[in-house]
Design a protein around this motif. Structure first.
Motif, PDB file in Angstrom:
ATOM      1  N   GLN A  35      -4.623   8.003   4.563  1.00 37.90           N
ATOM      2  CA  GLN A  35      -6.038   8.314   4.351  1.00 37.90           C
ATOM      3  C   GLN A  35      -6.927   7.428   5.220  1.00 37.90           C
ATOM      4  OE1 GLN A  35      -7.294  10.507   1.559  1.00 37.90           O
ATOM      5  NE2 GLN A  35      -9.034  10.455   2.946  1.00 37.90           N
ATOM      6  N   VAL A  36      -6.598   6.147   5.264  1.00 35.24           N
ATOM      7  CA  VAL A  36      -7.398   5.203   6.069  1.00 35.24           C
ATOM      8  C   VAL A  36      -7.269   5.563   7.554  1.00 35.24           C
ATOM      9  CG1 VAL A  36      -7.699   2.779   6.706  1.00 35.24           C
ATOM     10  CG2 VAL A  36      -7.214   3.368   4.342  1.00 35.24           C
ATOM     11  N   GLU A  89      -5.830  -4.931   4.574  1.00 40.60           N
ATOM     12  CA  GLU A  89      -6.902  -5.702   3.921  1.00 40.60           C
ATOM     13  C   GLU A  89      -7.336  -5.056   2.607  1.00 40.60           C
ATOM     14  OE1 GLU A  89      -8.820  -7.197   8.173  1.00 40.60           O
ATOM     15  OE2 GLU A  89      -9.807  -5.641   7.011  1.00 40.60           O
ATOM     16  N   LEU A  90      -7.456  -3.729   2.640  1.00 44.78           N
ATOM     17  CA  LEU A  90      -7.950  -3.011   1.461  1.00 44.78           C
ATOM     18  C   LEU A  90      -6.912  -2.909   0.341  1.00 44.78           C
ATOM     19  CD1 LEU A  90      -9.788   0.163   2.817  1.00 44.78           C
ATOM     20  CD2 LEU A  90     -10.807  -1.556   1.349  1.00 44.78           C
ATOM     21  N   LEU A  91      -5.684  -2.599   0.726  1.00 47.02           N
ATOM     22  CA  LEU A  91      -4.700  -2.162  -0.273  1.00 47.02           C
ATOM     23  C   LEU A  91      -3.368  -2.892  -0.239  1.00 47.02           C
ATOM     24  CD1 LEU A  91      -5.366   1.440   0.849  1.00 47.02           C
ATOM     25  CD2 LEU A  91      -5.968   0.727  -1.433  1.00 47.02           C
ATOM     26  N   ARG A 149      -6.807  -2.441   8.504  1.00 46.07           N
ATOM     27  CA  ARG A 149      -7.793  -2.161   7.452  1.00 46.07           C
ATOM     28  C   ARG A 149      -7.080  -1.833   6.127  1.00 46.07           C
ATOM     29  NH1 ARG A 149     -11.590  -3.965   5.777  1.00 46.07           N
ATOM     30  NH2 ARG A 149     -13.271  -2.822   4.792  1.00 46.07           N
ATOM     31  N   HIS A 152       0.377   7.233   1.329  1.00 46.48           N
ATOM     32  CA  HIS A 152      -0.736   8.184   1.370  1.00 46.48           C
ATOM     33  C   HIS A 152      -2.081   7.499   1.528  1.00 46.48           C
ATOM     34  CE1 HIS A 152       0.259  12.539   0.288  1.00 46.48           C
ATOM     35  NE2 HIS A 152       1.170  12.025   1.072  1.00 46.48           N
ATOM     36  N   ASP A 153      -2.175   6.302   0.975  1.00 42.27           N
ATOM     37  CA  ASP A 153      -3.420   5.551   1.147  1.00 42.27           C
ATOM     38  C   ASP A 153      -3.576   5.113   2.599  1.00 42.27           C
ATOM     39  OD1 ASP A 153      -4.297   5.683  -1.542  1.00 42.27           O
ATOM     40  OD2 ASP A 153      -2.853   4.148  -2.083  1.00 42.27           O
ATOM     41  N   VAL A 154      -2.473   4.673   3.204  1.00 43.19           N
ATOM     42  CA  VAL A 154      -2.523   4.265   4.613  1.00 43.19           C
ATOM     43  C   VAL A 154      -2.877   5.489   5.467  1.00 43.19           C
ATOM     44  CG1 VAL A 154      -1.225   3.271   6.534  1.00 43.19           C
ATOM     45  CG2 VAL A 154      -0.799   2.468   4.205  1.00 43.19           C
ATOM     46  N   ASP A 176      -9.355   8.563   8.282  1.00 43.95           N
ATOM     47  CA  ASP A 176     -10.788   8.238   8.322  1.00 43.95           C
ATOM     48  C   ASP A 176     -11.241   7.791   9.714  1.00 43.95           C
ATOM     49  OD1 ASP A 176     -11.068   8.918   5.680  1.00 43.95           O
ATOM     50  OD2 ASP A 176     -10.926   6.867   4.924  1.00 43.95           O
ATOM     51  N   VAL A 177     -10.293   7.325  10.556  1.00 43.54           N
ATOM     52  CA  VAL A 177     -10.672   6.950  11.933  1.00 43.54           C
ATOM     53  C   VAL A 177     -10.154   7.994  12.931  1.00 43.54           C
ATOM     54  CG1 VAL A 177     -10.870   4.474  11.521  1.00 43.54           C
ATOM     55  CG2 VAL A 177      -8.660   5.407  12.186  1.00 43.54           C
ATOM     56  N   ALA A 223       0.837  -1.209   0.000  1.00 36.95           N
ATOM     57  CA  ALA A 223       0.000   0.000   0.000  1.00 36.95           C
ATOM     58  C   ALA A 223       0.868   1.253   0.000  1.00 36.95           C
ATOM     59  CB  ALA A 223      -0.910   0.000   1.216  1.00 36.95           C
ATOM     60  N   HIS A 224       0.455   2.259  -0.752  1.00 43.02           N
ATOM     61  CA  HIS A 224       1.182   3.522  -0.770  1.00 43.02           C
ATOM     62  C   HIS A 224       0.918   4.246   0.553  1.00 43.02           C
ATOM     63  CE1 HIS A 224       2.319   7.599  -1.893  1.00 43.02           C
ATOM     64  NE2 HIS A 224       2.947   7.086  -2.935  1.00 43.02           N
TER      65      HIS A 224
END
Lengths: 76, 137
Positions: free
Chosen positions: A19-20, A73-75, A70, A15-17, A23-24, A12-13
């Protein structure tokens, strides 16, 4: 006492981590951290960086752990 | 509660199985761009065909899920279109195809592929990029 840790989650990049985590409600830094030569040496495009300090709670650390799971799991 | 709005099914699908990713043999023109703040690096190569059409388009690079999905979706959208139509693709059009409404930081991730794809077309046509396209990212 503060603690700081840089990491990545699978493929996972960062920035994506980030972002997740955002989100929390957990703020982390994601990117080069002004250390491009080190990133190149490590062969990483970017990393996630989390820092803990006296005002952080165990519950917040748990939220970050869940966000990492998460993101994996997602990315990952 | 995790808000997964940014990572909906179509984004993850294009991120995990990107369309038109790789090298393009006999490309008419290539362009690359990056976003130094997050480390996204994307290149686009185009092959111009008969009738001013975009015969083939491929992208490559290292980037986050939003950027990869955007490049993949964009490549599908513009393949086979006229160069002029592909170059005219608006950010609103791409965002509607992506189906997300990113914050200003992630907006750069989503729009970097559009700017680089357009840059490849401008370069191929020997034209200077418009101010509007220059300001995409």
């Amino acid at each position: 006492m503060g603690r700081i840790v840089s990491f990545n989650v699978g493929k996972a990049h960062a920035h994506d981590v980030g972002q997740v985590a955002s989100d929390v409600g957990v703020m982390v830094r994601a990117g080069h951290h002004c250390a491009q030569p080190l990133m190149e040496m490590l062969g990483e495009a970017a990393t996630v960086r989390a820092s803990f300090y006296i005002y952080n709670t165990e519950e917040e650390a748990g939220r970050l752990a869940k966000a990492v799971k998460r993101a994996s799991e997602l990315l990952g | 509660m995790v808000d997964e709005s940014m990572y909906r099914e179509n984004i993850l699908d294009h991120y995990k199985r990107p369309r038109n990713r790789g090298k393009l043999a006999h490309a008419s023109c290539c362009a690359e761009g990056d976003n130094p703040f997050c480390g996204d690096e994307i290149s686009f190569c185009i092959k111009a065909g008969k009738g001013g059409k975009l015969e083939e388009v491929k992208f490559d690079g290292h980037a986050c899920a939003i950027c990869v999905a955007s490049a993949s979706i964009l490549s599908e959208e513009v393949s086979g279109k006229k160069l002029s139509d592909a170059r005219a693709c608006s950010k609103e059009k791409l965002l509607s195809l992506l189906g997300i409404d990113p914050d200003p930081t992630r907006l750069k991730c989503a729009l970097l592929p559009l700017k680089v794809m357009k840059l490849a077309i401008y370069k191929h046509l020997g034209k200077k990029m418009s101010k509007e396209d220059e300001d995409l990212v």
